[in-house]
Design a protein around this motif. Sequence first.
Motif, PDB file in Angstrom:
ATOM      1  N   ASN A 170     -42.307   5.994 -22.575  1.00  0.00           N
ATOM      2  CA  ASN A 170     -42.629   5.287 -23.813  1.00  0.00           C
ATOM      3  C   ASN A 170     -42.197   3.828 -23.673  1.00  0.00           C
ATOM      4  OD1 ASN A 170     -39.776   5.004 -24.771  1.00  0.00           O
ATOM      5  ND2 ASN A 170     -39.902   7.234 -24.826  1.00  0.00           N
TER       6      ASN A 170
ATOM      7  N   GLU B   2     -40.263   1.931 -25.411  1.00  0.00           N
ATOM      8  CA  GLU B   2     -38.844   1.644 -25.641  1.00  0.00           C
ATOM      9  C   GLU B   2     -38.009   1.907 -24.390  1.00  0.00           C
ATOM     10  OE1 GLU B   2     -41.112   1.981 -29.104  1.00  0.00           O
ATOM     11  OE2 GLU B   2     -40.776   3.619 -27.714  1.00  0.00           O
TER      12      GLU B   2
ATOM     13  N   GLU C 265     -52.771  -1.895 -27.680  1.00  0.00           N
ATOM     14  CA  GLU C 265     -51.947  -2.965 -28.268  1.00  0.00           C
ATOM     15  C   GLU C 265     -50.454  -2.638 -28.210  1.00  0.00           C
ATOM     16  OE1 GLU C 265     -53.217  -5.896 -29.392  1.00  0.00           O
ATOM     17  OE2 GLU C 265     -55.120  -5.152 -28.597  1.00  0.00           O
ATOM     18  N   TRP C 266     -50.052  -1.852 -27.217  1.00  0.00           N
ATOM     19  CA  TRP C 266     -48.679  -1.355 -27.195  1.00  0.00           C
ATOM     20  C   TRP C 266     -47.620  -2.440 -27.085  1.00  0.00           C
ATOM     21  CZ3 TRP C 266     -45.372  -1.555 -22.870  1.00  0.00           C
ATOM     22  CH2 TRP C 266     -45.967  -1.936 -21.665  1.00  0.00           C
ATOM     23  N   LYS C 267     -47.941  -3.585 -26.510  1.00  0.00           N
ATOM     24  CA  LYS C 267     -46.951  -4.655 -26.376  1.00  0.00           C
ATOM     25  C   LYS C 267     -46.805  -5.476 -27.659  1.00  0.00           C
ATOM     26  CE  LYS C 267     -47.271  -5.304 -21.382  1.00  0.00           C
ATOM     27  NZ  LYS C 267     -47.688  -6.225 -20.322  1.00  0.00           N
ATOM     28  N   ALA C 268     -47.754  -5.339 -28.588  1.00  0.00           N
ATOM     29  CA  ALA C 268     -47.757  -6.167 -29.797  1.00  0.00           C
ATOM     30  C   ALA C 268     -46.507  -5.950 -30.647  1.00  0.00           C
ATOM     31  CB  ALA C 268     -49.011  -5.886 -30.624  1.00  0.00           C
ATOM     32  N   LYS C 269     -46.021  -4.725 -30.724  1.00  0.00           N
ATOM     33  CA  LYS C 269     -44.849  -4.403 -31.541  1.00  0.00           C
ATOM     34  C   LYS C 269     -43.610  -5.181 -31.074  1.00  0.00           C
ATOM     35  CE  LYS C 269     -41.843  -0.601 -32.246  1.00  0.00           C
ATOM     36  NZ  LYS C 269     -41.480   0.543 -31.508  1.00  0.00           N
ATOM     37  N   ASP C 270     -43.509  -5.400 -29.787  1.00  0.00           N
ATOM     38  CA  ASP C 270     -42.365  -6.105 -29.202  1.00  0.00           C
ATOM     39  C   ASP C 270     -42.854  -7.366 -28.490  1.00  0.00           C
ATOM     40  OD1 ASP C 270     -40.168  -4.076 -29.707  1.00  0.00           O
ATOM     41  OD2 ASP C 270     -41.649  -2.850 -28.655  1.00  0.00           O
ATOM     42  N   GLN C 271     -43.691  -8.121 -29.185  1.00  0.00           N
ATOM     43  CA  GLN C 271     -44.372  -9.266 -28.584  1.00  0.00           C
ATOM     44  C   GLN C 271     -43.395 -10.303 -28.030  1.00  0.00           C
ATOM     45  OE1 GLN C 271     -47.427 -10.842 -31.038  1.00  0.00           O
ATOM     46  NE2 GLN C 271     -48.196 -12.193 -29.451  1.00  0.00           N
ATOM     47  N   GLU C 272     -42.296 -10.536 -28.733  1.00  0.00           N
ATOM     48  CA  GLU C 272     -41.332 -11.530 -28.267  1.00  0.00           C
ATOM     49  C   GLU C 272     -40.747 -11.111 -26.907  1.00  0.00           C
ATOM     50  OE1 GLU C 272     -37.129 -13.424 -29.693  1.00  0.00           O
ATOM     51  OE2 GLU C 272     -38.559 -12.858 -31.247  1.00  0.00           O
TER      52      GLU C 272
ATOM     53  N   TRP D 166     -42.094  -9.080 -24.642  1.00  0.00           N
ATOM     54  CA  TRP D 166     -43.106  -9.091 -23.583  1.00  0.00           C
ATOM     55  C   TRP D 166     -43.571 -10.497 -23.221  1.00  0.00           C
ATOM     56  CZ3 TRP D 166     -42.948  -5.334 -20.517  1.00  0.00           C
ATOM     57  CH2 TRP D 166     -42.597  -4.061 -20.971  1.00  0.00           C
TER      58      TRP D 166
END
Length: 183
Positions: A86, A88, A146-153, A155
């Motif tokens: 996942n 995280e 869009e899995w990286k969008a949640k933790d955009q900063e 990535w």
Amino acid sequence: MAESYLKGKHILAVDDEEDILETIEDILDESLLDTARDYETASQKIQMQRYDLAILDIMGVNGLKLLEETVQQGIPTVMLTAHAMNPETLMESIRKGAISYLPKETLVDLDELLNALLGAHDRGEPTWKLLFEKLGNYFDERFGPEWKAKDQEFWSEFSRTYQIGKGIQQRLLHDERIRGRGI
């Protein structure tokens, strides 16, 4: 045939599933392989031996804790997982200093992937960039487009500094080749 970075390497593989360890042994037959099936055994081996590479399962053996120990010993470490696949856990592996994060579904290609990763690592090239070039589509399919969008900063910073993340800094602190130069 390309140079094998695995030949003769002393590798520690840790997984609570015996069949996974047997598969790794079969695949990495040109390496000297030690195995462990639990955290305590693996931790002892990490403290007592010098390894060129560690391959750690995440679930069942407290792999993220073992990762801290391998990084402290200056051992390049690849996380190998099925159940903890996942975003995280991927980010945590990066933060703690792993050089890669592989799904167990890629076990059939383990020698090829590890050879490429160790080669990049030895040349000082970013192993994470190589991983995302090889397995980026897998992560997109597994985690969603869009899995990286949640933790955009995280990535976007990671993309800019593949090699200079906190995990790399931690590894550098424990790298004899660098510490010996007073850097």
